[in-house]
Design a protein around this motif. Structure first.
Motif, PDB file in Angstrom:
ATOM      1  N   UNK A 263       0.858  -1.171   0.000  1.00 21.53           N
ATOM      2  CA  UNK A 263       0.000   0.000   0.000  1.00 21.53           C
ATOM      3  C   UNK A 263       0.900   1.229   0.000  1.00 21.53           C
ATOM      4  N   UNK A 264       0.706   2.072  -0.973  1.00 24.60           N
ATOM      5  CA  UNK A 264       1.586   3.220  -1.134  1.00 24.60           C
ATOM      6  C   UNK A 264       1.632   4.066   0.131  1.00 24.60           C
ATOM      7  N   UNK A 265       2.828   4.548   0.432  1.00 24.15           N
ATOM      8  CA  UNK A 265       2.999   5.413   1.603  1.00 24.15           C
ATOM      9  C   UNK A 265       2.904   6.893   1.235  1.00 24.15           C
ATOM     10  N   UNK A 266       2.820   7.189  -0.068  1.00 24.34           N
ATOM     11  CA  UNK A 266       2.814   8.590  -0.521  1.00 24.34           C
ATOM     12  C   UNK A 266       1.383   9.039  -0.803  1.00 24.34           C
ATOM     13  N   UNK A 267       0.615   9.152   0.245  1.00 28.27           N
ATOM     14  CA  UNK A 267      -0.790   9.526   0.120  1.00 28.27           C
ATOM     15  C   UNK A 267      -1.118  10.548   1.192  1.00 28.27           C
ATOM     16  N   UNK A 268      -1.917  11.514   0.833  1.00 24.24           N
ATOM     17  CA  UNK A 268      -2.423  12.482   1.796  1.00 24.24           C
ATOM     18  C   UNK A 268      -3.791  11.994   2.253  1.00 24.24           C
ATOM     19  N   UNK A 269      -3.833  11.351   3.428  1.00 23.64           N
ATOM     20  CA  UNK A 269      -5.075  10.792   3.914  1.00 23.64           C
ATOM     21  C   UNK A 269      -6.157  11.826   4.127  1.00 23.64           C
ATOM     22  N   UNK A 270      -5.777  13.052   4.430  1.00 22.19           N
ATOM     23  CA  UNK A 270      -6.775  14.089   4.654  1.00 22.19           C
ATOM     24  C   UNK A 270      -7.531  14.428   3.368  1.00 22.19           C
ATOM     25  N   UNK A 271      -6.917  14.096   2.211  1.00 21.26           N
ATOM     26  CA  UNK A 271      -7.603  14.336   0.936  1.00 21.26           C
ATOM     27  C   UNK A 271      -8.812  13.418   0.789  1.00 21.26           C
ATOM     28  N   UNK A 272      -8.713  12.206   1.353  1.00 22.36           N
ATOM     29  CA  UNK A 272      -9.814  11.247   1.265  1.00 22.36           C
ATOM     30  C   UNK A 272     -10.734  11.429   2.460  1.00 22.36           C
ATOM     31  N   UNK A 273     -11.294  12.598   2.555  1.00 21.26           N
ATOM     32  CA  UNK A 273     -12.044  12.980   3.752  1.00 21.26           C
ATOM     33  C   UNK A 273     -13.374  12.258   3.878  1.00 21.26           C
ATOM     34  N   UNK A 274     -13.876  11.637   2.799  1.00 23.20           N
ATOM     35  CA  UNK A 274     -15.179  10.972   2.844  1.00 23.20           C
ATOM     36  C   UNK A 274     -15.075   9.458   2.952  1.00 23.20           C
ATOM     37  N   UNK A 275     -13.859   8.933   2.899  1.00 25.54           N
ATOM     38  CA  UNK A 275     -13.703   7.475   2.861  1.00 25.54           C
ATOM     39  C   UNK A 275     -14.158   6.842   4.167  1.00 25.54           C
ATOM     40  N   UNK A 276     -15.200   6.013   4.067  1.00 29.53           N
ATOM     41  CA  UNK A 276     -15.755   5.340   5.239  1.00 29.53           C
ATOM     42  C   UNK A 276     -15.327   3.880   5.309  1.00 29.53           C
ATOM     43  N   UNK A 277     -15.130   3.256   4.161  1.00 31.70           N
ATOM     44  CA  UNK A 277     -14.892   1.810   4.118  1.00 31.70           C
ATOM     45  C   UNK A 277     -13.700   1.520   3.215  1.00 31.70           C
ATOM     46  N   UNK A 278     -12.702   0.788   3.757  1.00 28.17           N
ATOM     47  CA  UNK A 278     -11.533   0.367   2.983  1.00 28.17           C
ATOM     48  C   UNK A 278     -11.292  -1.114   3.258  1.00 28.17           C
ATOM     49  N   UNK A 279     -11.496  -1.946   2.228  1.00 25.33           N
ATOM     50  CA  UNK A 279     -11.375  -3.391   2.350  1.00 25.33           C
ATOM     51  C   UNK A 279     -10.348  -3.905   1.344  1.00 25.33           C
ATOM     52  N   UNK A 280      -9.250  -4.467   1.847  1.00 27.89           N
ATOM     53  CA  UNK A 280      -8.214  -5.036   0.974  1.00 27.89           C
ATOM     54  C   UNK A 280      -7.821  -6.435   1.453  1.00 27.89           C
ATOM     55  N   UNK A 281      -8.669  -7.097   2.197  1.00 32.21           N
ATOM     56  CA  UNK A 281      -8.349  -8.403   2.786  1.00 32.21           C
ATOM     57  C   UNK A 281      -8.241  -9.498   1.727  1.00 32.21           C
ATOM     58  N   UNK A 282      -7.629 -10.628   2.149  1.00 30.39           N
ATOM     59  CA  UNK A 282      -7.505 -11.816   1.296  1.00 30.39           C
ATOM     60  C   UNK A 282      -6.817 -11.493  -0.031  1.00 30.39           C
ATOM     61  N   UNK A 283      -5.639 -10.886   0.064  1.00 27.84           N
ATOM     62  CA  UNK A 283      -4.786 -10.669  -1.089  1.00 27.84           C
ATOM     63  C   UNK A 283      -3.379 -11.129  -0.726  1.00 27.84           C
TER      64      UNK A 283
END
Length: 562
Positions: A263-283
């Motif tokens: 998972x990239x470390x170069x992300x501004x999490x505050x930009x994704x202010x509406x993200x409620x659900x993040x599912x990346x399991x079973x990979x």
């Protein structure tokens, strides 16, 4: 009442058949009998009500085929027959109802191919055929229905590739193809559907990597709100640079695929202010959990389980404000006015995922980081997430102690810390709402607390593992060393008989001394008299006393004669 134009009796608990007296309402334009308990076939006489513009009969117990007499309703713009027990094929004559704007036939028992005659419905904006047994290849002609805004084909038996022609649907806002037998890659042309808000392609056999356009959905899908490609055979890297993803995205599900990399470390999490659900399991994801996830202030569901992630849990997870809101205060969990496409995900083929979707709709907070190779201590900030309901950290290499501050997570119902390297004691207080608790396969020690919710947890909550734990629940008595008997005053420096010798030596000396005294007493007269003389004298005195009692004695003022 023959001049009546609108009759709406939806949600009224009506029973029986649709009454034929409605035929007298010649001017009726809107007839809604949806979500009652109406039974029997759809009446053929409805075809004579030619003034009808809207006919909604969904959510009943209607049976049989869709009657061909409805083809006479040339003015009909909306036909809703969803959630009944209708069977047979989709009628081809529906293609002649060119005024149709909305056609909903989902949740029935319809079968066969989707008839190509529907391509004539140039004004059709909403087509919902989900949860039937429709089969055959995905129709390419659907790409020519350029007025479509909603296309729901989930939970059928459609096969083949997703046609690239769908990229022509510029007005399309909702595309749900979940739960079919679709294969091949995701067509890059879908990035041309610039109005898409909901895109659900999960539970198919899609393969290949994600289209390159997914790296910059701000440009290609600026209104995208929810995306799911879970439970497919997709591979390659995830497009989780996310730096250019639009801030309106609230739901992302990449779980149950073959994605690799980190998972990239170069992300501004505050930009994704509406993200409620993040599912990346079973990979097959590797590397650390990036710190930007801790900056997702709206996040309420996170599942990164069943991967190969390493490193520690980010310390800034205490910033996840979405986990601090009490579930009862979440009136609209996903923050959208129109969540019907999300509700369709309640019963996908992967049942455990359906539970997660159900949690989302209920406003529940859920965090699963199990079955990775995470290490280090559990961040103290996690105990600040007072709205947390489900926390699963099992099957990692976490160490350190279980914080007593977990007791402040009053909403917590599940806490699974099993199969780690945790040490120390179990906190004496846990949230009262806790119904599932597992700390087995760790290195905990001490007494297992009792009382309150602890009395509801069985042996499997603590063992196997944890050889240092004791308590009645695991049938392992607790032995406390160096505790003096009650009432004794014990001083560490006080002399004790065994401080200067051993117990076996003392016993041997005691027995030897006893037999030596007996031997001397029996063979040496002075010793015999010393040991046994007292007993001989006692018996002689007893004899004299008895003899004296047999003789008359003076008693008081009288003296017996001699």
């Amino acid at each position: 009442m023959t001049s009546l134009v609108k009759l709406s009796l939806a949600f009224n608990g009506l029973r029986g058949h649709i009454p034929s007296q409605l035929t007298y309402l010649k001017n009726l334009q809107i007839l809604s009998l949806a979500y009652n308990n109406l039974q029997g076939p759809i009446p053929t006489w409805l075809g004579g009500m030619t003034s009808l513009v809207k006919l909604t009969l969904g959510g009943n117990q209607l049976t049989g085929h869709i009657p061909s007499q409805l083809a006479s309703l040339k003015n009909l713009q909306s036909l809703g027959l969803e959630e009944n027990s209708l069977e047979g094929p989709i009628p081809t004559w529906l293609g002649g109802m060119t005024s149709l704007v909305t056609l909903t036939l989902g949740n029935n028992q319809l079968k066969g191919h989707i008839p190509s005659q529907l391509a004539s419905l140039k004004n059709l904006q909403n087509l919902t055929l989900e949860n039937n047994t429709l089969e055959g290849p995905f129709p390419t002609w659907l790409g020519g229905m350029t007025s479509l805004a909603t296309l729901w084909l989930s939970e059928n038996e459609l096969s083949g590739h997703i046609p690239s022609e769908l990229g022509s649907l510029k007005q399309l806002q909702q595309l749900t193809l979940r739960g079919n037998n679709l294969s091949g890659p995701i067509p890059p042309s879908l990035q041309n559907c610039s109005s898409l808000q909901y895109l659900f392609l999960s539970d198919n056999n899609l393969s290949g990597s994600l289209p390159s356009g997914f790296e910059d959905l701000t440009v290609f899908m600026p209104s995208l709100y929810a995306l799911s490609v879970s439970n497919n055979k997709l591979e390659g890297n995830l497009p989780l640079s996310l730096g250019s993803w639009n801030s309106s995205i609230a739901f992302m599900d990449f779980s149950r695929n073959n994605f690799i990399g980190g998972l990239s470390t170069h992300v501004d999490g505050s930009h994704l202010s509406s993200l409620r659900v993040l599912l990346v399991s079973y990979n097959q994801l590797e590397g650390p959990i990036p710190a930007w996830i801790g900056d997702l202030r709206s996040l309420q569901v996170l599942d990164v389980s069943h991967n190969k992630l390493t490193g520690s849990i980010p310390q800034n997870f205490g910033n996840l404000d979405g986990y601090k809101v009490l579930a009862g205060n979440v009136s609209n969990p996903l923050g959208a006015f129109y969540n019907i496409p999300i509700s369709l995900l309640l019963t996908p083929k992967s049942q455990d995922i359906s539970l997660i979707y159900n949690y989302i709709l209920l406003g529940t907070t859920y965090m699963d980081m199990s079955l990775n190779a995470l290490e280090g201590e559990i961040p103290t900030g996690i105990t600040d997430l007072i709205g947390m309901k489900y926390l699963i950290l099992s099957n990692n290499n976490l160490e350190g102690e279980i914080s007593p501050a977990f007791q402040y997570l009053e909403q917590l119902e599940t806490l699974d810390l099993s199969q780690n390297n945790l040490s120390g004691v179990i906190p004496t207080s846990l949230p009262f709402a806790l119904s599932t608790f597992n700390v087995s396969y760790n290195n905990l020690n001490g007494v297992i607390p009792t009382g309150n919710q602890f009395n509801t947890f069985g042996m499997s909550s603590y063992i196997p593992g944890n050889p240092g734990l004791c308590g009645d629940v695991i049938k392992r008595p607790c032995v406390v060393d160096n505790v003096p008997p009650v009432g004794d005053s014990y001083a560490p420096d006080e002399y004790q008989i065994f401080d200067y010798g051993s117990l076996p030596g003392f016993a041997i000396g005691l027995v030897s001394g006893f037999f030596a005294v007996v031997a001397i007493s029996l063979t040496w007269a002075p010793a015999f008299n010393f040991v046994f003389g007292g007993e001989v004298r006692r018996r002689e005195e007893e004899k004299r006393y008895i003899a004296s009692m047999l003789r008359p004695q003076q008693y008081g003022l009288f003296k017996y004669p001699t």
